[in-house]
Design a protein around this motif. Structure first.
Motif, PDB file in Angstrom:
ATOM      1  N   ILE A 105       0.245  -4.097   1.605  1.00 36.90           N
ATOM      2  CA  ILE A 105       0.959  -5.650   1.973  1.00 36.90           C
ATOM      3  C   ILE A 105       1.746  -5.885   0.515  1.00 36.90           C
ATOM      4  O   ILE A 105       2.980  -6.572   1.298  1.00 36.90           O
ATOM      5  CB  ILE A 105      -0.550  -6.499   1.522  1.00 36.90           C
ATOM      6  CG1 ILE A 105      -0.742  -6.265   2.556  1.00 36.90           C
ATOM      7  CG2 ILE A 105       0.430  -8.266   1.168  1.00 36.90           C
ATOM      8  CD1 ILE A 105      -2.174  -6.922   2.065  1.00 36.90           C
ATOM      9  N   ALA A 106       2.235  -5.005  -0.616  1.00 28.29           N
ATOM     10  CA  ALA A 106       3.656  -5.581  -0.691  1.00 28.29           C
ATOM     11  C   ALA A 106       4.708  -4.521  -0.819  1.00 28.29           C
ATOM     12  O   ALA A 106       5.109  -5.001  -0.800  1.00 28.29           O
ATOM     13  CB  ALA A 106       2.857  -4.558  -2.469  1.00 28.29           C
ATOM     14  N   LEU A 107       4.180  -3.737  -0.024  1.00 34.02           N
ATOM     15  CA  LEU A 107       5.921  -3.438   1.034  1.00 34.02           C
ATOM     16  C   LEU A 107       6.346  -3.718   1.657  1.00 34.02           C
ATOM     17  O   LEU A 107       7.920  -4.977   2.085  1.00 34.02           O
ATOM     18  CB  LEU A 107       5.329  -1.969   1.722  1.00 34.02           C
ATOM     19  CG  LEU A 107       5.353  -0.026   0.954  1.00 34.02           C
ATOM     20  CD1 LEU A 107       4.955   0.654   1.818  1.00 34.02           C
ATOM     21  CD2 LEU A 107       6.072  -0.519   0.034  1.00 34.02           C
ATOM     22  N   ALA A 108       5.773  -4.819   2.147  1.00 39.63           N
ATOM     23  CA  ALA A 108       5.451  -6.511   3.383  1.00 39.63           C
ATOM     24  C   ALA A 108       6.573  -6.875   2.793  1.00 39.63           C
ATOM     25  O   ALA A 108       7.361  -7.759   3.313  1.00 39.63           O
ATOM     26  CB  ALA A 108       4.021  -6.504   4.478  1.00 39.63           C
ATOM     27  N   ALA A 109       6.519  -7.751   1.844  1.00 34.56           N
ATOM     28  CA  ALA A 109       6.944  -8.213   0.748  1.00 34.56           C
ATOM     29  C   ALA A 109       8.368  -8.431   0.570  1.00 34.56           C
ATOM     30  O   ALA A 109       8.977  -9.759   0.056  1.00 34.56           O
ATOM     31  CB  ALA A 109       6.004  -8.687  -0.725  1.00 34.56           C
TER      32      ALA A 109
END
Length: 530
Positions: A105-109
């Motif tokens: 999810i953090a990478l998707a940011a």
């Protein structure tokens, strides 16, 4: 015979080549940002779990269809737990596997930040924002934690950008994205209610400063976006009202006036990075504010600032009555904050580049110790597991530690058939903390009423693992809930230590690795007589 291309054809070919070259470089940048982010956000993956992560895993491990009902005991919305429930069934329920969802999810940011900054303030702002999303320390911390805060950050950034695109830039095509994004944010964390207050405040300002026909169009779109999200959220409203009445946050004190320090230290990486962002970003923002009154980018900056101020202001005021203010919740404001700073740095020219490089360098420094030593519950379980047998009693004197202890003892160590209890009484489901009216229940708890019946049911040779929270820092244990937990732990520890029916077998764990969140220690007793 070959025909030479015309000048127009040559120019078109060069423009196409330039666009392809630009897209290649942009893709290369995104891949590099993702690679750096992955490196930074997997250094402590699986190293340590703390109490709140045990709560998350315990809830997500319940049958998927029962999670919304289980959350009546917890106080949170269901989206993250449902995602985690599906994830751990597909990937696994080990510490690293469960934390990996937050990493993704953090990478998707990163692409979300690229789109957010670019769509509102231009390519440079998008690249700056994507770079900041790749290394921001708050996001690095919660990318390696089994909690919903990386999802909350990503959604708050996306919903703010979609809102500004719809209501400031008047790109109505984003209305179809804004509605489900806002609903998803509401279903992720209750602080999304404060995010909504911020968005409504910004919309009110836009309505006040718009012309007649434009005001009607804004109002119509506002009804669609907020009304639609409200309808999607409506099925959860009865549960929310029950949670507000029965599952408050007695473990918090009302906030004082230290919010700027909290934001600087925990969200923006400390004083140096904050000064660089404020000074360089502020100079760029000043240029935006000098634009014409109706300039869309100027209005977008003001609207985004209103979102942040109204969000934090409403949360601070609400928390004076019902405390709901802690550092990790402030992450809901980080998305729009970084969007504002990225726009300012992009407009600040070379000063903005220099400030960005300083900030990225500071944010990229490894901070592994706190992540690798969040709790020593794993050490305790490793030492206790060989000494416990079916039917033995585990008493967690801090009730909300129970799911983490059950996870380490049962899921990871395979000790089955244990009984669990807390000062609130016997625990039916050790993987879920029942927060319902917990403050009143722990106020009524006594050794005679709650502990003695548990000890009386144990046969000779049965064992009791009495788990204490480490409460050395009294200033961390002065909220209504934590103060009573500390007191009950001392009372129950003294009562069992003085009970002649029990003998001390061991003190666990045999060594103490400092816990940066909440540590635990335990005494193992064996019943020698009736």
């Amino acid at each position: 015979m070959a025909v030479a291309p015309t000048k127009a054809e040559t120019a078109r070919g060069l423009r196409l080549f330039a666009r392809l070259d630009e897209r290649f470089l942009l893709a290369l940048f995104v891949l590099a940002a993702v690679a750096v982010s992955w490196f930074l956000r997997t250094r402590a993956l699986g190293a340590s779990l703390w109490m709140d992560e045990g709560l998350s895993i315990g809830i997500a491990s319940q049958p998927l269809t029962e999670i919304p009902e289980v959350l009546r005991q917890d106080g949170s919305p269901p989206l993250y737990y449902l995602l985690l429930g599906v994830w751990l069934r597909l990937v696994g329920d080990g510490p690293a596997e469960t934390q990996a969802l937050s990493v993704l999810i953090a990478l998707a940011a990163i692409p979300v930040g690229l789109w957010a900054g670019w769509s509102l303030f231009g390519r440079r702002a998008g690249i700056y924002l994507a770079a900041m999303c790749a290394v921001n320390p708050f996001l690095t911390t919660y990318a390696q934690e089994v909690r919903m805060y990386s999802l909350m950050f990503t959604l708050s950034l996306a919903v703010t950008a979609a809102f500004l695109n719809v209501f400031v830039m008047r790109r109505r095509r984003y209305l179809a994205a804004l509605l489900p994004l806002l609903a998803a944010t509401l279903y992720t964390h209750n602080w999304a209610l404060f995010v909504s207050i911020g968005l409504v405040t910004a919309l009110a300002w836009l309505l006040l400063t718009a012309g007649g026909s434009e005001r009607r169009a804004l109002f119509r779109d506002g009804l669609i976006a907020f009304g639609g999200a409200g309808l999607l959220y409506l099925p959860w409203l009865p549960t929310l009202l029950f949670q507000v009445q029965h599952t408050g946050a007695p473990w918090l004190n009302p906030p004082r006036l230290g919010a700027p320090v909290q934001i600087s230290k925990y969200l923006l990486g400390g004083g140096t990075a904050t000064c660089a962002l404020v000074l360089a970003g502020g100079s760029g923002l000043a240029r935006f504010l000098q634009e014409a009154r109706l300039d869309p980018r100027r209005r977008a900056i003001i609207a985004a600032a209103l979102v942040v101020v109204a969000m934090l202001g409403s949360a601070w005021l609400f928390s004076q009555v019902s405390p709901a203010w802690t550092t990790r919740y402030l992450g809901a404001s980080l998305g729009p904050l970084l969007l504002i700073f990225a726009a300012g740095l992009a407009r600040a020219g070379r000063l903005g580049i220099a400030a960005l490089l300083i900030v990225l360098a500071i944010w990229s420094l490894p901070r592994l110790y706190d992540l690798q030593n969040k709790s020593n519950a794993a050490d305790l379980a490793q030492a206790a597991a060989p000494l416990l047998h079916r039917g033995d009693l585990v008493i967690s004197l801090q009730p909300e530690q129970t799911p983490l202890l059950a996870y380490h003892l049962e899921t990871l160590r395979g000790v089955r058939g244990l009984r669990y209890a807390t000062p609130l009484g016997p625990v039916r489901n050790p993987h879920v903390m029942d927060w319902r009216d917990s403050q009143e229940r722990i106020e009524r708890a006594t050794v005679a009423r709650n502990l003695e019946p548990l000890l009386a049911t144990l046969p000779p040779r049965a064992r009791v693992l009495l788990v204490h929270p480490i409460t050395a820092r009294r200033d961390d244990w002065d909220a209504p809930w934590t103060a009573l937990v500390r007191r009950r732990a001392a009372q129950w520890g003294a009562a069992l230590a003085g009970d002649r029916r029990f003998r001390r077998v061991a003190t666990l764990p045999p060594f103490y690795r400092r816990a940066t969140r909440i540590g635990v220690r335990a005494v193992l007793y064996e019943k020698t007589g009736a």
